[in-house]
Design a protein around this motif. Structure first.
Motif, PDB file in Angstrom:
ATOM      1  N   ARG A 167       0.826  -1.208   0.000  1.00  0.00           N
ATOM      2  CA  ARG A 167       0.000   0.000   0.000  1.00  0.00           C
ATOM      3  C   ARG A 167       0.866   1.266   0.000  1.00  0.00           C
ATOM      4  NH1 ARG A 167      -2.494  -1.923   4.558  1.00  0.00           N
ATOM      5  NH2 ARG A 167      -4.049  -3.526   4.125  1.00  0.00           N
TER       6      ARG A 167
ATOM      7  N   SER B 132       0.374   3.981  -2.636  1.00  0.00           N
ATOM      8  CA  SER B 132      -0.196   5.299  -2.342  1.00  0.00           C
ATOM      9  C   SER B 132       0.818   6.247  -1.696  1.00  0.00           C
ATOM     10  CB  SER B 132      -1.412   5.168  -1.415  1.00  0.00           C
ATOM     11  OG  SER B 132      -1.006   4.566  -0.180  1.00  0.00           O
TER      12      SER B 132
ATOM     13  N   ALA C 259      -0.701   4.848   5.234  1.00  0.00           N
ATOM     14  CA  ALA C 259      -0.119   3.580   4.788  1.00  0.00           C
ATOM     15  C   ALA C 259       1.232   3.349   5.451  1.00  0.00           C
ATOM     16  CB  ALA C 259       0.022   3.569   3.279  1.00  0.00           C
TER      17      ALA C 259
END
Length: 203
Positions: free
Chosen positions: A21, A25, A30
């Motif tokens: 993640r 992102s 995250a």
């Protein structure tokens, strides 16, 4: 141990997902989730390592216990075998000692018996010698007594005494005639002795 390993595996999966993640992102959320997941995985890894260490220790101690039990069992068997062997050796030693002891005692007893027999033989010989001397003395005494009795009996035996023979020679005769008569009876007749001096007158 299995539960800790399973929890660690699950946490590692979460770390991998959180890392994916972050790469996708790259947000603070995250990144924070990846950091938390990594910290949790680290804790679980430490627990698994500790559990593995405890398991290794337990296995090592179990090995030690097994070795100890095996050693104890071997020692017990060895002690039993030694005890049995000791009893057997003791029985053999006692039998050997008894045999030697009986042999020595029999030898000593034979020696004592022989010494006692010699003493008895000496006593018997001394008694026999004493008895023989006593018998000899009694026989000598009996012989002397018998001789005395015989002599006494011979004196008491009836016979003509010498004086009676002289008296019976004849009344009124002189003693010389009686003596001559008695002398004439013994041996050869007396030779005629020539008278000294003048020859007898012829009638």
């Amino acid at each position: 141990m299995e539960a800790a390993t399973a929890a660690l595996d699950t946490q590692l999966d979460r770390v991998a997902k959180a890392r994916a993640r972050v790469q996708k992102s790259n947000t603070a959320t995250a990144k924070n989730a990846l950091s938390n997941a990594s910290a949790r995985a680290k804790e679980l890894r430490a627990k698994v390592a500790s559990a593995r260490l405890d398991l290794a220790k337990a296995k090592a101690m179990d090995t030690v216990r097994q070795v100890e039990e095996t050693a104890k069992q071997k020692i017990a068997e060895m002690a039993e075998n030694l005890s049995t062997k000791a009893e057997q050796d003791l029985a053999a030693a006692l039998q050997a000692f008894e045999t030697r002891w009986m042999k020595a005692r029999t030898k000593a007893n034979i020696k004592k018996i022989k010494a006692a027999e010699k003493k008895v033989e000496a006593k018997v010989k001394a008694a026999a010698k004493k008895a023989a001397a006593k018998v000899k003395a009694l026989e000598k005494k009996a012989a002397a007594k018998a001789k005395a009795e015989a002599k006494k009996t011979a004196k008491k035996r009836p016979g003509r005494p010498k004086k009676a023979a002289v008296k019976k020679a004849g009344p009124g005769r002189p003693k010389k005639a009686a003596v001559k008569k008695t002398a004439a009876r013994r041996g050869r007749p007396p030779k005629k002795v020539a008278r000294r001096g003048r020859p007898p007158k012829q009638q």
